[in-house]
Enzyme design. Structure first.
Site, PDB file in Angstrom:
ATOM      1  CB  ILE A   1       8.022  -3.871  11.204  1.00  0.00           C
ATOM      2  CG1 ILE A   1       6.514  -3.859  11.460  1.00  0.00           C
ATOM      3  CG2 ILE A   1       8.329  -4.559   9.883  1.00  0.00           C
ATOM      4  CD1 ILE A   1       5.772  -2.816  10.697  1.00  0.00           C
TER       5      ILE A   1
ATOM      6  CB  SER B   1      -4.503  -0.562  10.492  1.00  0.00           C
ATOM      7  OG  SER B   1      -4.719   0.265   9.368  1.00  0.00           O
TER       8      SER B   1
ATOM      9  CG  HIS C   1      -2.687   2.693  -2.117  1.00  0.00           C
ATOM     10  ND1 HIS C   1      -2.712   2.816  -0.749  1.00  0.00           N
ATOM     11  CD2 HIS C   1      -3.749   1.906  -2.427  1.00  0.00           C
ATOM     12  CE1 HIS C   1      -3.733   2.130  -0.265  1.00  0.00           C
ATOM     13  NE2 HIS C   1      -4.367   1.563  -1.262  1.00  0.00           N
TER      14      HIS C   1
ATOM     15  CD  GLN D   1      -2.607  -1.122   2.680  1.00  0.00           C
ATOM     16  OE1 GLN D   1      -2.018  -1.342   3.736  1.00  0.00           O
ATOM     17  NE2 GLN D   1      -3.899  -0.880   2.649  1.00  0.00           N
TER      18      GLN D   1
END
Ligand SMILES: [Zn+2]
Length: 238
Positions: free
Chosen positions: A227, A185, A111, A91
């Site tokens: 992460i 999310s 995107h 994204q």
């Protein structure tokens, strides 16, 4: 699970890039909560909207153009290089997966890409540096030689999702045996439908995100951790 996997897919959201200093524009205090987003229809119909879009693009770019891939990006690139991961569906628009060494054809950008611009009519590519330099002179919104409007190569609010990227992401999600959803999310549809597609096709699902997500109930493993350090340790990548 990575060791047992024969074909894994990685799906990434803003959380992967925040560790490179790129803000999550949708998060509280993010740019999209401070400014009303300019949607695609407005961009096409109003010169003032195009001017404002380019002003914002320059401001954002000044803040993020120095960003470098972080340990999370490097760990994902390592898994791609090993042949474990067939594709990275993202994204993010920052191009940091490619910068970390993953070939263009293995990054599926849902995107679009904010590191260059393109004509909305003929798709000719333009580099940001030349567009910015011309814009700064008189703040004239850039126009292509063909007469089409030039826009950052991202998908704006109200702009149709890129069909080819969506098709490839769907196919990859269906054919993997391990789906790693990282730093998202998982609320922005249709992008967030891919973990469920993978799961329905028999894949295992791992969610790595600092906060809980809406799809945690589907996952075989949920890790609410940082992460870079987590992926770095798993893959032995610094
Ligand atoms: Zn054009």
């Amino acid at each position: 699970m990575i060791a047992a996997s024969r074909r894994a897919v990685v799906f990434t959201g803003a959380g992967v890039s925040t560790e490179s200093g790129i803000p999550d524009f949708r998060s509280p205090g993010g740019i999209w909560t401070k400014y009303q987003p300019i949607d695609f229809r407005e961009f096409k119909s109003s010169e003032e909207a195009r001017r404002e879009t380019w002003r914002r693009k320059i401001a954002v770019d000044e803040a993020v153009s120095q960003a470098q891939p972080n340990r999370g990006h490097r760990a994902i690139a390592h898994l791609v290089k090993q042949g474990k991961v067939s594709s990275v569906i993202t994204q993010n628009i920052d191009g940091l997966h490619q910068r970390s060494g993953i070939p263009d054809e293995q990054v599926i950008e849902l995107h679009g890409n904010g590191t260059y611009a393109a004509c909305l009519d003929c798709a000719k590519r333009y580099e940001l540096a030349e567009i910015f330099a011309a814009f700064r002179l008189k703040e004239d919104p850039p126009v292509c030689d063909c007469g089409g409007f030039i826009k950052s190569a991202t998908i704006s609010f109200g702009q149709p999702m890129p069909l080819e990227a969506m098709r490839r992401a769907q196919m990859e999600s269906k054919s993997c045996d391990l789906f790693l959803a990282i730093g998202s999310s998982l609320v922005v549809y249709p992008a967030a439908s891919f973990p469920a597609v993978a799961k329905q096709s028999g894949s295992r699902l791992v969610i790595l995100n600092r906060e809980p997500t809406d799809l945690d109930y589907l996952a075989d493993l949920v890790l609410n951790l940082e992460i870079g350090p987590t992926l770095g340790d798993v893959t032995d990548v610094e």
